[in-house]
Design a protein around this motif. Structure first.
Motif, PDB file in Angstrom:
ATOM      1  N   HIS A  22     -11.297  -4.198  -6.812  1.00 18.77           N
ATOM      2  CA  HIS A  22     -11.486  -2.862  -5.435  1.00 18.77           C
ATOM      3  C   HIS A  22     -10.007  -3.275  -5.589  1.00 18.77           C
ATOM      4  N   LEU A  23      -9.475  -2.197  -5.533  1.00 22.51           N
ATOM      5  CA  LEU A  23      -7.883  -2.254  -4.803  1.00 22.51           C
ATOM      6  C   LEU A  23      -7.760  -1.274  -3.409  1.00 22.51           C
ATOM      7  N   HIS A  24      -8.014  -2.104  -2.198  1.00 26.38           N
ATOM      8  CA  HIS A  24      -7.679  -1.067  -0.853  1.00 26.38           C
ATOM      9  C   HIS A  24      -6.939  -0.499  -0.949  1.00 26.38           C
ATOM     10  N   SER A  25      -6.615   0.635  -0.014  1.00 31.39           N
ATOM     11  CA  SER A  25      -4.587   0.958   0.118  1.00 31.39           C
ATOM     12  C   SER A  25      -3.829   0.297   0.202  1.00 31.39           C
ATOM     13  N   TYR A  26      -2.809   0.200  -0.322  1.00 33.12           N
ATOM     14  CA  TYR A  26      -1.894  -1.024  -0.216  1.00 33.12           C
ATOM     15  C   TYR A  26      -0.122   0.254   0.456  1.00 33.12           C
ATOM     16  N   SER A  27      -0.520   0.120   1.457  1.00 36.08           N
ATOM     17  CA  SER A  27       0.767   0.534   2.045  1.00 36.08           C
ATOM     18  C   SER A  27       1.753   0.173   1.298  1.00 36.08           C
ATOM     19  N   MET A  28       3.000   1.406   0.826  1.00 34.61           N
ATOM     20  CA  MET A  28       3.973   1.109  -0.101  1.00 34.61           C
ATOM     21  C   MET A  28       5.059   2.077   1.231  1.00 34.61           C
ATOM     22  N   SER A  29       6.436   1.180   0.687  1.00 33.03           N
ATOM     23  CA  SER A  29       7.367   2.101   1.003  1.00 33.03           C
ATOM     24  C   SER A  29       7.999   3.150   0.565  1.00 33.03           C
ATOM     25  N   ASP A  30       8.719   4.358   1.180  1.00 33.88           N
ATOM     26  CA  ASP A  30       8.965   5.872   0.116  1.00 33.88           C
ATOM     27  C   ASP A  30       9.822   4.927  -0.639  1.00 33.88           C
ATOM     28  N   SER A  31      10.197   4.022  -1.248  1.00 35.01           N
ATOM     29  CA  SER A  31      11.627   2.806  -2.085  1.00 35.01           C
ATOM     30  C   SER A  31      10.330   2.100  -3.137  1.00 35.01           C
ATOM     31  N   ASN A  32       9.653   1.796  -2.931  1.00 37.29           N
ATOM     32  CA  ASN A  32       8.685   1.926  -3.690  1.00 37.29           C
ATOM     33  C   ASN A  32       8.175   2.735  -4.664  1.00 37.29           C
ATOM     34  N   THR A  33       8.121   3.436  -4.305  1.00 36.50           N
ATOM     35  CA  THR A  33       7.693   5.650  -5.220  1.00 36.50           C
ATOM     36  C   THR A  33       8.544   6.204  -5.901  1.00 36.50           C
ATOM     37  N   THR A  34       8.554   6.095  -7.403  1.00 36.01           N
ATOM     38  CA  THR A  34       9.574   6.309  -8.208  1.00 36.01           C
ATOM     39  C   THR A  34       8.513   7.586  -8.850  1.00 36.01           C
ATOM     40  N   SER A  35      10.041   7.497  -9.560  1.00 33.59           N
ATOM     41  CA  SER A  35       9.098   8.521 -10.507  1.00 33.59           C
ATOM     42  C   SER A  35       9.551   8.981 -12.458  1.00 33.59           C
ATOM     43  N   PHE A  36       8.506   8.459 -12.449  1.00 35.93           N
ATOM     44  CA  PHE A  36       8.579   7.666 -13.381  1.00 35.93           C
ATOM     45  C   PHE A  36       7.464   8.333 -15.121  1.00 35.93           C
ATOM     46  N   THR A  37       8.219   8.260 -15.971  1.00 33.89           N
ATOM     47  CA  THR A  37       6.417   8.850 -17.213  1.00 33.89           C
ATOM     48  C   THR A  37       5.964   7.461 -17.409  1.00 33.89           C
ATOM     49  N   ARG A  56     -19.080  -3.811  -5.824  1.00 33.87           N
ATOM     50  CA  ARG A  56     -19.724  -2.488  -5.743  1.00 33.87           C
ATOM     51  C   ARG A  56     -20.049  -1.877  -3.546  1.00 33.87           C
ATOM     52  N   PHE A  57     -20.323  -3.014  -3.536  1.00 31.47           N
ATOM     53  CA  PHE A  57     -21.006  -4.044  -2.355  1.00 31.47           C
ATOM     54  C   PHE A  57     -20.200  -3.747  -1.487  1.00 31.47           C
ATOM     55  N   GLY A  58     -19.256  -4.953  -1.902  1.00 33.28           N
ATOM     56  CA  GLY A  58     -18.478  -5.755  -0.617  1.00 33.28           C
ATOM     57  C   GLY A  58     -16.732  -4.460   0.027  1.00 33.28           C
ATOM     58  N   HIS A  59     -17.608  -3.216   0.095  1.00 28.13           N
ATOM     59  CA  HIS A  59     -16.315  -2.389   0.463  1.00 28.13           C
ATOM     60  C   HIS A  59     -15.332  -3.099   1.819  1.00 28.13           C
ATOM     61  N   ASN A  60     -15.389  -4.454   2.965  1.00 27.78           N
ATOM     62  CA  ASN A  60     -15.199  -4.993   3.868  1.00 27.78           C
ATOM     63  C   ASN A  60     -14.542  -6.189   3.628  1.00 27.78           C
ATOM     64  N   VAL A  61     -14.556  -6.516   2.020  1.00 29.54           N
ATOM     65  CA  VAL A  61     -13.704  -8.059   1.396  1.00 29.54           C
ATOM     66  C   VAL A  61     -12.150  -7.614   1.684  1.00 29.54           C
ATOM     67  N   PRO A  62     -11.408  -8.336   1.846  1.00 28.83           N
ATOM     68  CA  PRO A  62     -10.655  -8.253   1.531  1.00 28.83           C
ATOM     69  C   PRO A  62      -9.992  -8.708   0.693  1.00 28.83           C
ATOM     70  N   LEU A  63      -8.856  -8.039   0.253  1.00 29.69           N
ATOM     71  CA  LEU A  63      -8.377  -7.709  -1.509  1.00 29.69           C
ATOM     72  C   LEU A  63      -8.185  -8.706  -2.158  1.00 29.69           C
ATOM     73  N   HIS A  64      -7.484  -9.961  -0.873  1.00 27.04           N
ATOM     74  CA  HIS A  64      -7.157 -11.003  -1.179  1.00 27.04           C
ATOM     75  C   HIS A  64      -8.161 -11.543  -1.895  1.00 27.04           C
ATOM     76  N   VAL A  65      -9.454 -11.603  -1.218  1.00 27.87           N
ATOM     77  CA  VAL A  65     -10.791 -12.287  -1.163  1.00 27.87           C
ATOM     78  C   VAL A  65     -11.001 -11.730  -3.089  1.00 27.87           C
ATOM     79  N   LEU A  66     -11.034 -10.830  -3.012  1.00 25.77           N
ATOM     80  CA  LEU A  66     -11.091  -9.778  -4.648  1.00 25.77           C
ATOM     81  C   LEU A  66     -10.387 -10.780  -5.891  1.00 25.77           C
ATOM     82  N   ILE A  67      -8.725 -10.855  -5.074  1.00 26.54           N
ATOM     83  CA  ILE A  67      -8.673 -11.175  -6.141  1.00 26.54           C
ATOM     84  C   ILE A  67      -8.809 -12.082  -6.817  1.00 26.54           C
ATOM     85  N   LEU A  68      -8.436 -13.446  -5.192  1.00 21.84           N
ATOM     86  CA  LEU A  68      -9.603 -14.870  -5.895  1.00 21.84           C
ATOM     87  C   LEU A  68     -10.364 -14.575  -6.726  1.00 21.84           C
TER      88      LEU A  68
END
Length: 331
Positions: free
Chosen positions: A11-26, A282-294
């Protein structure tokens, strides 16, 4: 939300990105794997147990392959299935861990778009193959206990070879749509994947279009592959338990059931981490992203680590050959 085979879901939580990380590509030429977001400072320390687990998994699975190849008495259906399991574990771990360690050690986060899709394909293909091999091992235990006199005539080497070919075709064909679907989506948000490998959901979330087709296909694979595999394993063990409980003495029942111990442990090692990953997703919406990836990384590392240990310790024939091998080296 997309469901992938064997519930390799994060489950990928919203990950803050700077504008420089957002590009236009197909189609980006490369993706950036972040490793374990939030634990970047601990990457080197995390790499130590991961590297140790990978090394033990490689050594253990190659040992199983070497012993079965070397001992002609082990050239039988069950041991050929164990060799298939070892090869599958080697591919699953090698498809992800080396790149993961390069991120942790050298900050080598870039991965080519085609390489990312290839990694994704191998993960889905060999995860489904491993599940199928566990079904084949359940069939071996069922025939050995419920119809022991015909075991050698039913499960011949040629039958095992056909089972192996069927598993390769099933897994290979059903995993093909994943990279093809991912390749056809346009990507206009970012090429940064907050994960340590090219997990399907993590990549699809970067697309800037309707990806429900990927979601529906993932659900189809989940129920048609994993669901059916678990169903067949359950049916096999219901019949095995019925045969065991019909035996006259308690000692006979325990002795017969003990022959299933290795396979039951292998099933638990493979499916239990997946189950908890699914529940957390499904149910661990408050579980930190790093725990899910681990958890996702542990899911890929634990079965290759424990399968050779389980079968090496609990299977008498392999244990005896292994001890004999070391005793010869000692003398």
């Amino acid at each position: 939300m997309q469901a992938t085979p064997l519930c390799l879901r994060v489950h990928l939580h919203s990950y803050s990105m700077s504008d420089s990380n957002t590009t236009s590509f197909t189609n980006p030429s490369t993706f950036i794997l972040l490793g374990i977001p939030g634990l970047e400072v601990a990457h080197v320390w995390i790499s130590i147990p991961f590297c140790a687990m990978y090394a033990i998994a490689i050594l253990g699975n190659f040992t199983i392959l070497f012993i079965v190849k070397r001992e002609s008495s082990l050239h039988g259906p069950m041991y050929y299935l164990l060799c298939m399991l070892s090869i599958t574990d080697l591919v699953l771990s090698t498809a992800t861990v080396p790149k993961m360690l390069s991120i942790f050690w050298f900050n080598s986060k870039e991965i080519d778009f085609s390489a990312c899709l290839t990694q994704m394909y191998f993960l889905h293909c060999f995860s489904a193959m491993e599940s199928g091999i566990l079904v084949a091992l359940a069939l071996d235990r069922y025939v050995a206990i419920c119809d022991p006199l015909r075991h050698s005539s039913i499960l011949t080497n040629s039958v095992v070879a056909k089972i192996g070919l069927a598993l390769v075709l099933r897994s290979g064909i059903l995993a093909l749509p994943y990279p093809f679907l991912v390749r056809r989506w346009p990507y206009c948000r970012t090429n940064i994947i907050p994960h340590s490998y090219c997990e399907h959901i993590a990549v699809v979330k970067l697309a800037c279009t309707d990806t429900r087709l990927s979601s529906y296909y993932g659900l189809f694979i989940l129920f048609s592959v994993i669901g059916l595999d678990v169903f067949f394993i359950t049916i096999s063990y219901i019949q095995i338990l019925r045969a065991i409980f019909s035996l006259p003495t308690k000692d006979a029942r325990l002795k017969t059931f003990s022959t299933c111990g290795s396979h039951l442990c292998a099933i638990l090692v493979f499916y239990v981490p997946d189950f908890f990953s699914s529940i957390t997703h499904r149910f661990g919406h408050n579980v930190p992203l790093h725990v899910l990836i681990l958890m996702a990384n542990v899911y890929l590392l634990v079965p290759p680590l424990l399968h050779p240990i389980i079968y090496g310790v609990r299977t008498k024939q392999i244990r005896e050959r292994l001890l004999r091998l070391f005793s010869h080296k000692g003398t």
